[in-house]
Design a protein around this motif. Structure first.
Motif, PDB file in Angstrom:
ATOM      1  N   ILE A 246       0.862  -1.175   0.000  1.00  0.00           N
ATOM      2  CA  ILE A 246       0.000   0.000   0.000  1.00  0.00           C
ATOM      3  C   ILE A 246       0.899   1.226   0.000  1.00  0.00           C
ATOM      4  O   ILE A 246       2.042   1.175   0.457  1.00  0.00           O
ATOM      5  CB  ILE A 246      -0.965   0.020   1.196  1.00  0.00           C
ATOM      6  CG1 ILE A 246      -0.188   0.050   2.527  1.00  0.00           C
ATOM      7  CG2 ILE A 246      -1.894  -1.176   1.145  1.00  0.00           C
ATOM      8  CD1 ILE A 246      -1.096   0.220   3.740  1.00  0.00           C
ATOM      9  N   ASP A 248       1.109   5.877  -0.103  1.00  0.00           N
ATOM     10  CA  ASP A 248       0.474   7.182   0.061  1.00  0.00           C
ATOM     11  C   ASP A 248       1.520   8.248  -0.215  1.00  0.00           C
ATOM     12  O   ASP A 248       2.611   8.221   0.365  1.00  0.00           O
ATOM     13  CB  ASP A 248      -0.064   7.318   1.497  1.00  0.00           C
ATOM     14  CG  ASP A 248      -1.004   8.501   1.656  1.00  0.00           C
ATOM     15  OD1 ASP A 248      -0.579   9.639   1.346  1.00  0.00           O
ATOM     16  OD2 ASP A 248      -2.158   8.299   2.078  1.00  0.00           O
ATOM     17  N   ILE A 289      -3.569   4.206   9.512  1.00  0.00           N
ATOM     18  CA  ILE A 289      -4.304   3.035   9.044  1.00  0.00           C
ATOM     19  C   ILE A 289      -5.255   2.648  10.179  1.00  0.00           C
ATOM     20  O   ILE A 289      -4.807   2.237  11.251  1.00  0.00           O
ATOM     21  CB  ILE A 289      -3.370   1.864   8.696  1.00  0.00           C
ATOM     22  CG1 ILE A 289      -2.364   2.276   7.621  1.00  0.00           C
ATOM     23  CG2 ILE A 289      -4.172   0.654   8.235  1.00  0.00           C
ATOM     24  CD1 ILE A 289      -1.316   1.224   7.321  1.00  0.00           C
ATOM     25  N   GLU A 293      -8.348  -2.087   9.314  1.00  0.00           N
ATOM     26  CA  GLU A 293      -8.141  -1.765   7.907  1.00  0.00           C
ATOM     27  C   GLU A 293      -6.714  -2.113   7.483  1.00  0.00           C
ATOM     28  O   GLU A 293      -5.815  -2.243   8.321  1.00  0.00           O
ATOM     29  CB  GLU A 293      -8.395  -0.273   7.662  1.00  0.00           C
ATOM     30  CG  GLU A 293      -9.801   0.186   8.014  1.00  0.00           C
ATOM     31  CD  GLU A 293     -10.855  -0.380   7.105  1.00  0.00           C
ATOM     32  OE1 GLU A 293     -10.520  -0.669   5.924  1.00  0.00           O
ATOM     33  OE2 GLU A 293     -12.007  -0.560   7.547  1.00  0.00           O
ATOM     34  N   THR A 294      -6.503  -2.235   6.188  1.00  0.00           N
ATOM     35  CA  THR A 294      -5.159  -2.504   5.658  1.00  0.00           C
ATOM     36  C   THR A 294      -4.812  -1.521   4.549  1.00  0.00           C
ATOM     37  O   THR A 294      -3.995  -1.817   3.680  1.00  0.00           O
ATOM     38  CB  THR A 294      -5.052  -3.950   5.135  1.00  0.00           C
ATOM     39  OG1 THR A 294      -6.056  -4.160   4.139  1.00  0.00           O
ATOM     40  CG2 THR A 294      -5.217  -4.956   6.262  1.00  0.00           C
ATOM     41  N   THR A 295      -5.439  -0.350   4.579  1.00  0.00           N
ATOM     42  CA  THR A 295      -5.120   0.712   3.623  1.00  0.00           C
ATOM     43  C   THR A 295      -4.967   2.022   4.393  1.00  0.00           C
ATOM     44  O   THR A 295      -5.518   2.180   5.500  1.00  0.00           O
ATOM     45  CB  THR A 295      -6.210   0.873   2.549  1.00  0.00           C
ATOM     46  OG1 THR A 295      -7.476   1.135   3.195  1.00  0.00           O
ATOM     47  CG2 THR A 295      -6.333  -0.377   1.704  1.00  0.00           C
TER      48      THR A 295
END
Length: 407
Positions: A246, A248, A289, A293-295
């Motif tokens: 993931i 960002d 996060i 959740e995993t995002t």
């Protein structure tokens, strides 16, 4: 000392709001909270490059901690260089040190006056202590990584081993390997050379049935960080299956390096926060996060660019409780995106200089070098946002690395 005007304004507002509270106290406490059967150590270096452990049974005494007159434990001969304190860790009352690149040694302080190697493990190849996976470690088993895994160009992954070390006999109970996929990276250096990038893991956090591995990219050509994107590898734990990347791009890369300091943490709600850093501006931010959740949370971004976070310190992030964390030199409420206090102001001027600090009985202990170039231990009480000054450290030292509670 220069302190950002915005930080002062935030702090002034906080003081005004809580003006009915007692003013900050920076004198030694009348009733020390630390007992005489405790043992604390301060890892320092001198201008000559010598390293010492200074021990005390109470860090809040009005006393001088000094390596002079055989009052400090000289550990220089066990280190290839003084900065290798960043590849050392205090765990369950003992020190663990990478002291020659393969030998991983366990040391114990004896009678507060000397130390001895109580055991060691000789790795077959290169080993310097990287991260300690505190969320997975137990009293008898310390889970660690080494500073650099192996880049497998055929598989296009970083192979990063995780060792489950039995600290009672210094044997490895098991070894597992995380494989972090590498992205494709085409930009060249200003001179047109290939960066030949490699991955550096910056944090390991186990939360429930997931393992989160923060990592960044560095250039083999320039030896600098090169991508302002936060990457995190997420996989099942303990199977390490179903891995994914993931990312960002809002705050820079996942901050930190491969030494023991880790700059990610979970809060009381089990939300995971990741400190990020910009490559050129050297400014920081927080990503999140959320629990379960995993995002990355697209609604959360805490920009710390107006604050001199980690200006003179590479200290670990320390959770203070009640939603507060210490990101040197600031006390922060990450969930509500608030800066609560600047400890440099509370201590009357100065900078935090440590790589390790600790919590005891709900209070933070850290070392600051004052504007008058004096070193002191300070106790910070997050309950009432006040500090107390403890022991002074010999002014002849040049750096404080660890501040540890050993028992």
């Amino acid at each position: 000392m220069k302190i950002n005007k915005f930080a002062i304004a935030i702090f002034a507002a906080t003081v005004l709001f809580s003006s009915c509270k007692k003013s900050p106290d920076i004198t030694s406490p009348e009733k020390p909270t630390q007992t005489s059967n405790s043992l604390y150590s301060v890892w320092v270096t001198t201008a000559s490059g010598s390293s010492y452990l200074l021990t005390a049974d109470n860090l809040m005494k009005d006393t001088l901690l000094t390596p002079n007159n055989n009052q400090g434990i000289d550990i220089t001969s066990h280190l290839p260089a003084s900065f290798y304190a960043i590849y050392a860790y205090a765990y369950e009352g003992k020190y663990y040190i990478s002291n020659d690149g393969t030998r991983f040694s366990q040391f114990e302080i004896l009678n507060s006056k000397s130390w001895k190697e109580t055991n060691n493990y000789a790795f077959p190849g290169n080993f310097y202590l990287g991260k300690v996976l505190k969320d997975i470690s137990t009293k008898d088993e310390m889970v660690v990584t080494k500073t650099a895994g192996v880049t497998n160009k055929e598989k296009n992954v970083l192979e990063q081993p995780i060792y489950f070390m039995n600290v009672n006999n210094m044997t490895i109970n098991k070894t597992v390997g995380v494989e972090i996929p590498m992205i494709k990276f085409n930009p060249k250096t200003p001179e047109g050379k290939d960066h030949n990038p490699y991955i550096v893991p910056t944090s390991f956090t186990q939360r429930g049935d997931k393992l989160f591995v923060g990592h960044k990219y560095r250039s083999n050509e320039t030896r600098q960080d090169i991508i302002d994107t936060a990457y995190m590898y997420v996989c099942d734990y303990p199977s390490l299956a179903n891995g994914k990347i993931i990312k960002d791009g809002r705050g820079g890369f996942t901050a930190g390096h491969w030494e023991v300091q880790t700059l990610s943490f979970t809060d009381d709600n089990n939300d995971l926060y990741i400190v990020t850093k910009k490559t050129n501006a050297a400014t920081y931010a927080l990503l999140r996060i959320k629990s379960g959740e995993t995002t990355f949370d697209p609604t959360y971004f805490f920009d710390l660019k107006d604050y001199n976070v980690f200006k003179n310190s590479t200290a670990q992030v320390q959770k203070l409780g009640n939603g507060k964390v210490y990101i040197s030199p600031y006390v922060i409420d990450p969930s509500n995106k608030k800066v609560i206090a600047d400890l440099r102001i509370l201590v009357g001027g100065g900078e935090s200089k440590t790589t390790m600090n600790f919590m005891e009985n709900g209070k933070l202990y850290d070392v600051f070098k004052t504007d008058e170039s004096k070193w002191f231990v300070y106790e910070y009480d997050p309950a009432n946002n006040s500090v107390k000054r403890g022991a002074e450290i010999d002014p002849g030292i040049t750096q404080v690395y660890h501040l540890n509670k050993l028992k």
